[in-house]
Write an enzyme that holds these catalytic residues in place. Structure first.
Site, PDB file in Angstrom:
ATOM      1  N   ASP A  56     -22.093 -20.924  20.000  1.00  0.00           N
ATOM      2  CA  ASP A  56     -21.199 -20.814  21.153  1.00  0.00           C
ATOM      3  C   ASP A  56     -21.054 -19.359  21.585  1.00  0.00           C
ATOM      4  O   ASP A  56     -20.872 -18.466  20.761  1.00  0.00           O
ATOM      5  CB  ASP A  56     -19.813 -21.362  20.798  1.00  0.00           C
ATOM      6  N   TYR A  61     -17.313 -12.336  26.152  1.00  0.00           N
ATOM      7  CA  TYR A  61     -17.541 -11.691  24.869  1.00  0.00           C
ATOM      8  C   TYR A  61     -18.427 -10.448  25.042  1.00  0.00           C
ATOM      9  O   TYR A  61     -19.639 -10.553  25.237  1.00  0.00           O
ATOM     10  CB  TYR A  61     -18.187 -12.655  23.880  1.00  0.00           C
ATOM     11  N   LYS A  86     -19.503 -20.512  28.789  1.00  0.00           N
ATOM     12  CA  LYS A  86     -18.243 -20.817  29.470  1.00  0.00           C
ATOM     13  C   LYS A  86     -18.243 -20.315  30.912  1.00  0.00           C
ATOM     14  O   LYS A  86     -19.008 -19.417  31.264  1.00  0.00           O
ATOM     15  CB  LYS A  86     -17.078 -20.209  28.679  1.00  0.00           C
TER      16      LYS A  86
END
Length: 338
Positions: A56, A61, A86
């Site tokens: 993931d 990030y 995401k």
């Protein structure tokens, strides 16, 4: 390197199956502490080598750094892997950041929240570019809700998701571009709101169904079972307090939490089980949970997690935790409920 056989569970009503242990890639992008690129890539490779098939990541990030690192490894080893990223944050190039952040050596981008139809589609396409891939398997709506945006700040963003973003996700799933859609958040309440928008396959919920806290048990987890949605559990160590740290929800743990952790640890010691091992394995006792997603920063940290993962935990430990009131009433445990 020995590849282990890790149990797989199906995601919702999709055909996707993921190993019950996954690799979360926020830490690898340098949250709070720097992680060299070669170390990050070695960690991802090591996870695949030992049999983990679920990875993931997210644009947030390291402001694109994590997706680049993940892509550099996975694009050569894509077969058999399940990849999630995401939507909800678009990245724009900057010479300086508009707000303080926790990333060490991020890429020179800042985030712009956008949960609209066009925002979701743009975010998805940008992620494919950063990953260097032509598709991902799971797409999560990232950090929508009052915990991130506040009550008033969340209202227009939720309206974006309600009036366009959800439609974009449905189109991507219905076309086969992605296999599953969901939300990735730190609060379960917003996931109940999401059920009102339509059907979802999987939710990534961080910190709210752990050995320390089962606040999401009802009505959220029970609704997942009713609606055929799976749950990936992020933050199984509650940001450190369950692995010997002093932080809970990324802040200094209050005394009540410290005391509860001591009580949990005492029971674990009585059974000769390491507290982190119990914390790592606990979420999988719930039938809605398909995966636990820790975030090691190195191959060595991952090896430590695997030792906890392999630890044998007697059913009697869970029963004793329930008897002492350390699990919420109704928590599924082997052989029954707390």
């Amino acid at each position: 390197m020995t590849t282990r056989i890790i149990e797989k569970r199906q995601i919702g009503r999709t055909g996707l199956e993921i190993t019950t242990l996954g690799l979360g890639c926020a830490s690898l992008a340098g949250i709070f502490t720097d992680v060299p690129a070669d170390q990050a890539q070695a960690t991802i490779s090591h996870a695949l080598d030992v049999g983990i098939n679920y990875v993931d990541t997210a644009p947030q990030y390291g402001y694109g750094r994590s997706e680049h690192l993940v892509g550099d490894v996975l694009r050569e080893r894509r077969t058999g892997t399940v990849l999630s990223t995401k939507v909800g944050r678009k990245l724009k190039p900057v010479t300086g950041w508009s707000e303080p952040h926790n990333w060490v050596n991020p890429l020179p981008f800042d985030q712009v929240y956008d949960y609209s139809y066009d925002g979701v589609m743009r975010s998805y396409e940008d992620s494919l570019q950063r990953l260097g891939m032509n598709g991902v398997d799971i797409l999560y709506v990232h950090d929508i809700g009052t915990a991130t945006h506040g009550i008033e700040g969340n209202k227009p963003l939720w309206k974006q998701l309600e009036t366009g973003g959800y439609r974009a996700l449905r189109e991507l799933r219905d076309s086969g571009a992605v296999k599953a859609i969901g939300l990735g958040v730190n609060e379960w309440q917003v996931l109940m709101d999401a059920f009102a928008l339509g059907d979802w396959d999987v939710f990534l919920l961080a910190g709210r169904y752990t050995l320390l806290e089962q606040t999401s048990l009802s009505p959220f987890m029970t609704t997942c079972l009713e609606r055929g949605a799976s749950v990936v559990i992020g933050g199984p160590f509650n940001s450190g307090i369950l692995v010997g740290g002093s932080t809970f929800n990324y802040a200094k743990a209050p005394q009540a939490i410290v005391d509860r952790v001591k009580a949990l640890e005492t029971v674990c010691q009585d059974f000769g089980v390491a507290l982190p091992a119990a914390a790592l394995q606990f979420p999988l006792t719930h039938p809605a949970v398909c995966n636990v997603l820790p975030g090691p920063k190195s191959p060595e940290e991952l090896d430590g997690i695997l030792k906890w993962w392999d630890a044998k935990i007697p059913d009697a430990l869970w029963v004793e935790l329930a008897n002492q009131g350390l699990l919420a009433v109704g928590t599924p445990i082997p052989g029954g409920v707390a």
